[in-house]
Design an enzyme around this catalytic site. Sequence first.
Site, PDB file in Angstrom:
ATOM      1  N   LYS A  37       0.868  -1.184   0.000  1.00 50.67           N
ATOM      2  CA  LYS A  37       0.000   0.000   0.000  1.00 50.67           C
ATOM      3  C   LYS A  37       0.894   1.219   0.000  1.00 50.67           C
ATOM      4  O   LYS A  37       2.027   1.157   0.487  1.00 50.67           O
ATOM      5  CB  LYS A  37      -0.880   0.018   1.258  1.00 50.67           C
TER       6      LYS A  37
ATOM      7  N   ASP B 215      -6.873   4.084  -4.690  1.00 45.57           N
ATOM      8  CA  ASP B 215      -7.557   3.856  -3.412  1.00 45.57           C
ATOM      9  C   ASP B 215      -8.262   5.187  -3.119  1.00 45.57           C
ATOM     10  O   ASP B 215      -8.482   5.976  -4.044  1.00 45.57           O
ATOM     11  CB  ASP B 215      -6.555   3.459  -2.318  1.00 45.57           C
TER      12      ASP B 215
HETATM   13  O1  2IT Z   1      -7.947  -1.775  -1.165  1.00 40.14           O
HETATM   14  C1  2IT Z   1      -7.810  -2.246  -2.292  1.00 40.14           C
HETATM   15  O2  2IT Z   1      -7.895  -3.460  -2.517  1.00 40.14           O
HETATM   16  C2  2IT Z   1      -7.531  -1.322  -3.382  1.00 40.14           C
HETATM   17  N1  2IT Z   1      -7.469  -0.131  -3.147  1.00 40.14           N
HETATM   18  C3  2IT Z   1      -7.276  -1.835  -4.779  1.00 40.14           C
HETATM   19  C4  2IT Z   1      -5.860  -2.252  -4.927  1.00 40.14           C
HETATM   20  C5  2IT Z   1      -5.447  -2.643  -6.321  1.00 40.14           C
HETATM   21  O3  2IT Z   1      -4.252  -2.928  -6.481  1.00 40.14           O
HETATM   22  O4  2IT Z   1      -6.265  -2.690  -7.243  1.00 40.14           O
END
Ligand code: 2IT
Length: 447
Positions: A124, A164
């Site tokens: 993240k 996100d």
């Molecule tokens: O929390 C999540 O799963 C997302 N924000 C999507 C992450 C992604 O790599 O598509």
Amino acid sequence: MKTNDIMARLRAKYPGENEYLQAVQEVLESVEEVYNQHPEFEEAKIVERMVEPDRIFTFRVTWVDDKGEVQTNTGYRVQFNSAIGPYKGGLRFHKAVTPSMLKFLGFEQTFKNALTTLPMGGAKGGSDFDPKGKSNEEIMRFCQAFMLELWQCIGPDQDIPAGDVGVGGREIGYLYGMYKKLAREYNTGVLTGKGSTWGGSILRPEATGFGALYFTQNLLHKAGKDIKGMKVAVSGFGNVAWGACIKATELGAKVVAISGPDGVCEIPEGITREMIDYMLVMRASNRDKVEDMATKFPDKAKFTPGKKSWSVPVDVALPCAFQNELSEDDAKELKANGCICCCEVSNMGCQPGAIHFFQHNGILFAPGKAVNAGGVATSGLEMTQNASHISWSGAEVDAKLHFIMDSIHEQCVKYGTQPDGTIDYVKGANIAGFMKVATAMLEQGTV
Ligand code: 2IT
């Protein structure tokens, strides 16, 4: 492994990292019993290794606002775990972003990605940049400045960010434009959530919301109920809430509430397609006000300041906004108003007291890492298309997404069915994700 001992150590080491500690505690409590049946996990200290991110990049992001003033923010990328695939997870731009928040999200992402059946590790990232009130040009300049540092940390086989909270298709476009200039390669697969004309998966914008509704439909079906005709409360009006509103309406449910930081909009007759489309305009305006829906559709929506969606009588509650957005008091109010089901679409959207209340008062509950995994799963499908230089139709992506959500539901049932026949979806999701990552770590030795 004793959850209490590990938590005491982590609390002493990371004081004040409350979201991170909350997320770790929930997973460890769920897996403790199963873990202790595997002495080989204990011997390899799998849990002690799994709760620590592989590495965290922290960098300064300096940019110039529309007034010509220099602004400085902090950027991060938390590469949490790469046991089952390259690092994968979104970027969050929000004023409250801290290392604790991104560590909790990276930790959750690791198990969520394991549930998708696709080979993706957990990560993240993001920044304390606040998109509220920013112009399009300011957003672009910030994204470009952010990528000047981030590009060194990522790659299509290394770490693949996506969107996100605060990062949608527009931001991914600006980020990719700068990445391409720096890398001097058209590495399409380095980001997901791209535009559909340049390698983006058709349906990625809808995927988190669609997947959440497929999961909710499965959960209700398993309990002998049908979503058709049910009243639904959604929180937020961002990308995830938008997709959830489309699919809930398509499945014959009525979305009677959406919300924002300013309050709630009640929509007694159910949200219409025109109103759902308007959510995108509201998101792009960066005003962060749900009141705009009632201003635009005064006959259909009624705005109440300071209230949440959980004050509206519904059958199903779908938190789609932010962590800890639904408290124990909210859970009690939902129950008192007849709610029978809460599927967490935001990451860790419910406070521990709310989850405990749902589980002990006969309200069906499923956690974010299972319910919202359709978003990252569709990112995984986008990576597959990019790596093989092909493009699938919306129908093909939707069929694959539906299949993946069915499989996630099955994994929850397999690992979460209790002796009395009820299904603990929290345990089910945590144990299924954990076992996969732990097994991979064990097989790869002490690294
Ligand atoms: O929390 C999540 O799963 C997302 N924000 C999507 C992450 C992604 O790599 O598509």
